[in-house]
Design an enzyme around this catalytic site. Structure first.
Site, mmCIF file in Angstrom:
data_model
loop_
_atom_site.group_PDB
_atom_site.id
_atom_site.type_symbol
_atom_site.label_atom_id
_atom_site.label_comp_id
_atom_site.label_asym_id
_atom_site.label_seq_id
_atom_site.Cartn_x
_atom_site.Cartn_y
_atom_site.Cartn_z
ATOM 1 N N HIS A 1 -13.620 26.233 10.387
ATOM 2 C CA HIS A 1 -13.559 25.011 9.591
ATOM 3 C C HIS A 1 -13.872 25.335 8.143
ATOM 4 O O HIS A 1 -14.660 26.234 7.845
ATOM 5 C CB HIS A 1 -14.524 23.937 10.115
ATOM 6 C CG HIS A 1 -15.929 24.409 10.344
ATOM 7 N ND1 HIS A 1 -16.293 25.157 11.432
ATOM 8 C CD2 HIS A 1 -17.059 24.235 9.612
ATOM 9 C CE1 HIS A 1 -17.585 25.420 11.377
ATOM 10 N NE2 HIS A 1 -18.071 24.884 10.269
ATOM 11 N N HIS B 1 -15.312 23.514 4.817
ATOM 12 C CA HIS B 1 -15.971 22.367 4.206
ATOM 13 C C HIS B 1 -15.320 22.125 2.843
ATOM 14 O O HIS B 1 -15.112 23.079 2.081
ATOM 15 C CB HIS B 1 -17.450 22.672 3.954
ATOM 16 C CG HIS B 1 -18.272 22.962 5.170
ATOM 17 N ND1 HIS B 1 -19.117 22.032 5.737
ATOM 18 C CD2 HIS B 1 -18.413 24.086 5.924
ATOM 19 C CE1 HIS B 1 -19.745 22.569 6.777
ATOM 20 N NE2 HIS B 1 -19.342 23.819 6.913
ATOM 21 N N THR C 1 -22.660 26.665 12.586
ATOM 22 C CA THR C 1 -23.230 26.009 13.768
ATOM 23 C C THR C 1 -22.169 25.599 14.774
ATOM 24 O O THR C 1 -22.500 25.324 15.930
ATOM 25 C CB THR C 1 -24.042 24.758 13.366
ATOM 26 O OG1 THR C 1 -23.184 23.855 12.660
ATOM 27 C CG2 THR C 1 -25.231 25.130 12.495
ATOM 28 N N HIS D 1 -15.817 27.013 15.715
ATOM 29 C CA HIS D 1 -14.388 26.723 15.571
ATOM 30 C C HIS D 1 -14.136 26.725 14.075
ATOM 31 O O HIS D 1 -14.798 25.988 13.330
ATOM 32 C CB HIS D 1 -14.057 25.372 16.227
ATOM 33 C CG HIS D 1 -12.614 24.938 16.127
ATOM 34 N ND1 HIS D 1 -11.856 24.592 17.243
ATOM 35 C CD2 HIS D 1 -11.809 24.778 15.053
ATOM 36 C CE1 HIS D 1 -10.647 24.239 16.859
ATOM 37 N NE2 HIS D 1 -10.588 24.345 15.526
HETATM 38 P P1 AMP Z 1 -21.191 24.769 9.986
HETATM 39 O O1 AMP Z 1 -22.677 24.517 10.074
HETATM 40 O O2 AMP Z 1 -20.741 25.481 8.762
HETATM 41 O O3 AMP Z 1 -20.700 25.415 11.270
HETATM 42 O O4 AMP Z 1 -20.516 23.352 9.865
HETATM 43 C C1 AMP Z 1 -20.445 22.462 10.941
HETATM 44 C C2 AMP Z 1 -20.418 21.082 10.360
HETATM 45 O O5 AMP Z 1 -19.978 20.188 11.368
HETATM 46 C C3 AMP Z 1 -21.791 20.585 9.892
HETATM 47 O O6 AMP Z 1 -21.710 20.274 8.488
HETATM 48 C C4 AMP Z 1 -22.024 19.340 10.740
HETATM 49 O O7 AMP Z 1 -22.660 18.298 10.031
HETATM 50 C C5 AMP Z 1 -20.613 18.966 11.153
HETATM 51 N N1 AMP Z 1 -20.501 18.226 12.397
HETATM 52 C C6 AMP Z 1 -21.110 18.488 13.581
HETATM 53 N N2 AMP Z 1 -20.723 17.596 14.504
HETATM 54 C C7 AMP Z 1 -19.852 16.733 13.898
HETATM 55 C C8 AMP Z 1 -19.122 15.602 14.314
HETATM 56 N N3 AMP Z 1 -19.188 15.133 15.574
HETATM 57 N N4 AMP Z 1 -18.340 14.970 13.415
HETATM 58 C C9 AMP Z 1 -18.272 15.406 12.138
HETATM 59 N N5 AMP Z 1 -18.923 16.491 11.683
HETATM 60 C C10 AMP Z 1 -19.709 17.147 12.539
HETATM 61 ZN ZN ZN Z 2 -12.294 24.911 19.245
#
Ligand code: AMP
Ligand code: ZN
Length: 112
Positions: free
Chosen positions: A98, A100, A93, A96
């Site tokens: 990341h 987990h 979502t 960038h």
């Molecule tokens: P993904 O869905 O794998 O792209 O992971 C994105 C993650 O970012 C999700 O688990 C969201 O809960 C987390 N996320 C989105 N916005 C924020 C934020 N402002 N601070 C911390 N985590 C966030």
């Molecule tokens: Zn970025």
């Protein structure tokens, strides 16, 4: 990247619950945790996903995994799952890169 949520978090422009930071990467707790401990580790440089890792930037990924090993060890976390979603169907979502880091509960396999 100017309009990227995680670039802004890494730059301190949007607040986060920081776990770790150095000159190459930033780690912070997920806003919607999926386990008792759930943090994200990101490169400070904008990389859109694992699909954009190449010989020019893969050093950042190696560094991030060193950080994951060190931070989990320092927090006493000895069993955890590292996940990176790539693309919409896999559940990405935020475009960038990341990783987990989830721990603190029994996990199932295969993942949903
Ligand atoms: P993904 O869905 O794998 O792209 O992971 C994105 C993650 O970012 C999700 O688990 C969201 O809960 C987390 N996320 C989105 N916005 C924020 C934020 N402002 N601070 C911390 N985590 C966030
Ligand atoms: Zn970025």
């Amino acid at each position: 990247m100017s309009d990227c949520l995680f670039c802004k978090i890494a730059a301190g422009e949007i607040p986060s619950n920081k776990v770790y930071e150095d000159n190459l990467c930033f780690a912070f707790y997920d806003i919607a945790p999926q386990a008792p401990s759930h943090f994200l580790v990101i490169p400070k440089a904008h990389i859109s996903s694992v699909a954009a890792i190449d010989s020019e930037n893969s050093n950042l990924v190696a560094h991030i995994f060193e950080v994951i090993a060190a931070v989990t060890a320092s927090e006493g976390i000895d069993s955890y799952r590292v996940v990176s979603n790539i693309g919409e169907q896999a559940g990405q979502t935020v475009p960038h890169l990341h990783f987990h880091v989830l721990s603190g509960r029994d996990m199932t396999w295969p993942p949903g």
